[in-house]
Design an enzyme around this catalytic site. Sequence first.
Site, PDB file in Angstrom:
ATOM      1  CB  SER A 139       6.562 -32.650 -10.154  1.00 29.11           C
ATOM      2  OG  SER A 139       5.847 -32.134 -11.241  1.00 29.11           O
ATOM      3  CE  LYS A 162       1.489 -33.182  -9.844  1.00 23.33           C
ATOM      4  NZ  LYS A 162       2.517 -32.129  -9.686  1.00 23.33           N
TER       5      LYS A 162
END
EC number: 3.4.21.-
Length: 993
Positions: free
Chosen positions: A633, A673
């Site tokens: 990520s 997120k």
Amino acid sequence: MPTTGPASIPDDTLEKHTLRSETSTYNLTVGDTGSGLIVFFPGFPGSIVGAHYTLQSNGNYKFDQMLLTAQNLPASYNYCRLVSRSLTVRSSTLPGGVYALNGTINAVTFQGSLSELTDVSYNGLMSATANINDKIGNVLVGEGVTVLSLPTSYDLGYVRLGDPIPAIGLDPKMVATCDSSDRPRVYTITAADDYQFSSQYQPGGVTITLFSANIDAITSLSVGGELVFRTSVHGLVLGATIYLIGFDGTTVITRAVAANTGLTTGTDNLMPFNLVIPTNEITQPITSIKLEIVTSKSGGQAGDQMLWSARGSLAVTIHGGNYPGALRPVTLVAYERVATGSVVTVAGVSNFELIPNPELAKNLVTEYGRFDPGAMNYTKLILSERDRLGIKTVWPTREYTDFREYFMEVADLNSPLKIAGAFGFKDIIRAIRRIAVPVVSTLFPPAAPLAHAIGEGVDYLLGDEAQAASGTARAASGKARAASGRIRQLTLAADKGYEVVANLFQVPQNPVVDGILASPGVLRGAHNLDCVLREGATLFPVVITTVEDAMTPKALNSKMFAVIEGVREDLQPPSQRGSFIRTLSGHRVYGYAPDGVLPLETGRDYTVVPIDDVWDDSIMLSKDPIPPIVGNSGNLAIAYMDVFRPKVPIHVAMTGALNACGEIEKVSFRSTKLATAHRLGLKLAGPGAFDVNTGPNWATFIKRFPHNPRDWDRLPYLNLPYLPPNAGRQYHLAMAASEFKETPELESAVRAMEAAANVDPLFQSALSVFMWLEENGIVTDMANFALSDPNAHRMRNFLANAPQAGSKSQRAKYGTAGYGVEARGPTPEEAQREKDTRISKKMETMGIYFATPEWVALNGHRGPSPGQLKYWQNTREIPDPNEDYLDYVHAEKSRLASEEQILRAATSIYGAPGQAEPPQAFIDEVAKVYEINHGRGPNQEQMKDLLLTAMEMKHRNPRRALPKPKPKPNAPTQRPPGRLGRWIRTVSDEDLE
């Protein structure tokens, strides 16, 4: 705040007690002179509140009544502590025949006792103190004043209330009173050495005052001592009487201590004193004591000499008189020129901590107080600066009501100090908050959690000092670290045997705070820095889960991480230190789990640290026990950091897995997120439907990514309009309370699902449904629905009855949009533009053509104000938006009144029709009024003056019209001549001739 109810004092006096609010309400009648005085004891720990006196015509005060709480506390409680008290004095009741509230109030708080005041007149009170926060003057009685009790001392014990205790003896009705013996006030009175008395015999004796002294007492007292008399005259007889005198000069209590006591010549004659005055006999405040001696002679004749001398002393002990607040300070409220018979209302509330007597304790639950050294220390610091913070002891009632929100804000340690900032007190209070918590953490090590929870303006490092003080040092022994421009705070420690001296340094723009910590424990290394200034960093969110097993996620959360250049393990939490992963070029990225190789080529080492917030040029580090992260990520953020090497934090979060081929792969958990980025006021950039769609490859990302993101608008997560009011707070608390954990197995499972979706279309559809549920935040709702519908009967019926594409119900609900694309309302920006257009069209219909939609938007999305309209009407120029043009609104325009208008007004004011015409002098007076008012008629005050002028002119005008005669009651009424009919007219004498 007294009016918000009682609360325990947060000190270390831990006794079980109950909280109680006691009201006091009195309607005091004003005397003949319209003046009076109210004496308050704002800090007295008991039922006594004050006393009321009325001013007599001779200039002396006369006692009226005592002011007490509604309940007699000693009847039910044994011990007491005063928490807070506020009292209001105002008048709102008028006697018959009075039509307006008259009178004013002066109020002053005197830090001494009542007997020490020398001038208690209405104006003399204001000279009792020079502190402007302790006095106010000339307040209207209708507005009133509020007296506030401010603590004069802290960490006080409980006071015995003087409660009755049954006595055991011959008479069971006898009771004992248990008064407070804590902190007595003692007055020692000494007679003049060898005082000589000489007088001639008089029938009834000769009375003299041996001494008189000021004392203060509103509770029980005792008098003890002795006097020694000597005489050379045979047959002298003495009598001694002690008088306790009230504030108004009248005798409250009289005690004869000696009656017809004969003196023996040539020897010392002892006269002892031992008196006890209970509280119930003190009906008004005592301010002085007097001892009178009556001298007589047995068988004396006129002209006989009476001689004696005296020496000795006595002591007056006021039980509990030196308890803080018992007798000092006092607040005096004087009123003047109030209508006789009016009512002055005294109303207020007193909050107590009370310990009940044994009978009441059987049915009343008591609890321990809350020990909060932080709140106690904060209160002391605030009240020590009360003059600078505008905290007064006496207030105009309206001002006190307005300041209540300010007091509530100051009392809350976590408040943002908006009202205090408006008054200019914000810097002082924030400095006090910074000082209060270090003292708590240093002196009270068990209170370390309090130091962590204080909030704004308090550094988490102070809690670590508390741990060091309790034996677990958090600073490296003997390793001095210098403060630099990048680090806002650090700990410098040196080992000195069994002591650790820790200094908290800050950068030059902040003050330096020193603290001394004692610890016999073993030092352990830790740095615990919380903020890094002017450090280049890129940001990326990482999904963190709490798991029950390797494949069953229990909860999803997300944490923001920052990529910083170099090896900076000192900035990481202890749970991440020592863990790193290598890149394809052999460099290290610290903060990653050692799981394979990161598919990137970097030119240097990097450190990944968790953060809590990001500011313009600084990042706030997190102290949560975050484990090393796994997955890809953060590849995008690391690559951006390696290529551009920014000098300040980039205020955009990046998401996406960058592989070795330069392709950016999509990531899962989009909504989680996004929520993390929005919570910090950041936008999320990456491939797909994010705030910034950067495209699927590195080259497109470089072109689309903003290189000056600091100018973007910050949208704090806690204030997003589309969320429920408490959603942001709940999300923040959930993240703070979660147990973070991420495993390589979870990352492998996600990749396995993506691979299966590429092969199996059915699984791809199922995964799309799951992502749709996750993005819309209804995963939990759907899971609960599935539990209630195990065979999917309800779901099948719902889908079978769903509207089909193109159907009437589909068109009615979705309009011309395609199936499944539901019509939405306008965005806030679109709605605002529609409102601006609507206002502009309305202005256009009124002939105001300058108010275009663009002008309305610049004017704060509102139409033109009266000042802007006046400006445009007078100048025909387009007014500037957000400019009020007050001069055009309030400017007086002169206009002249006509002579006919002035004459008509003068005639109307001067007299009724049929009377004499107004003289020219009166017409000139009316013309002057019209000239002063710029062409307008007289107002009420001017009309009164004109009526008085007309009355005076009529009385001195000899040509004034005579009054009309009153009609006689028996006189026949004359029929007025008039028309007899529509076509018949009256015949006159001329017609007859």
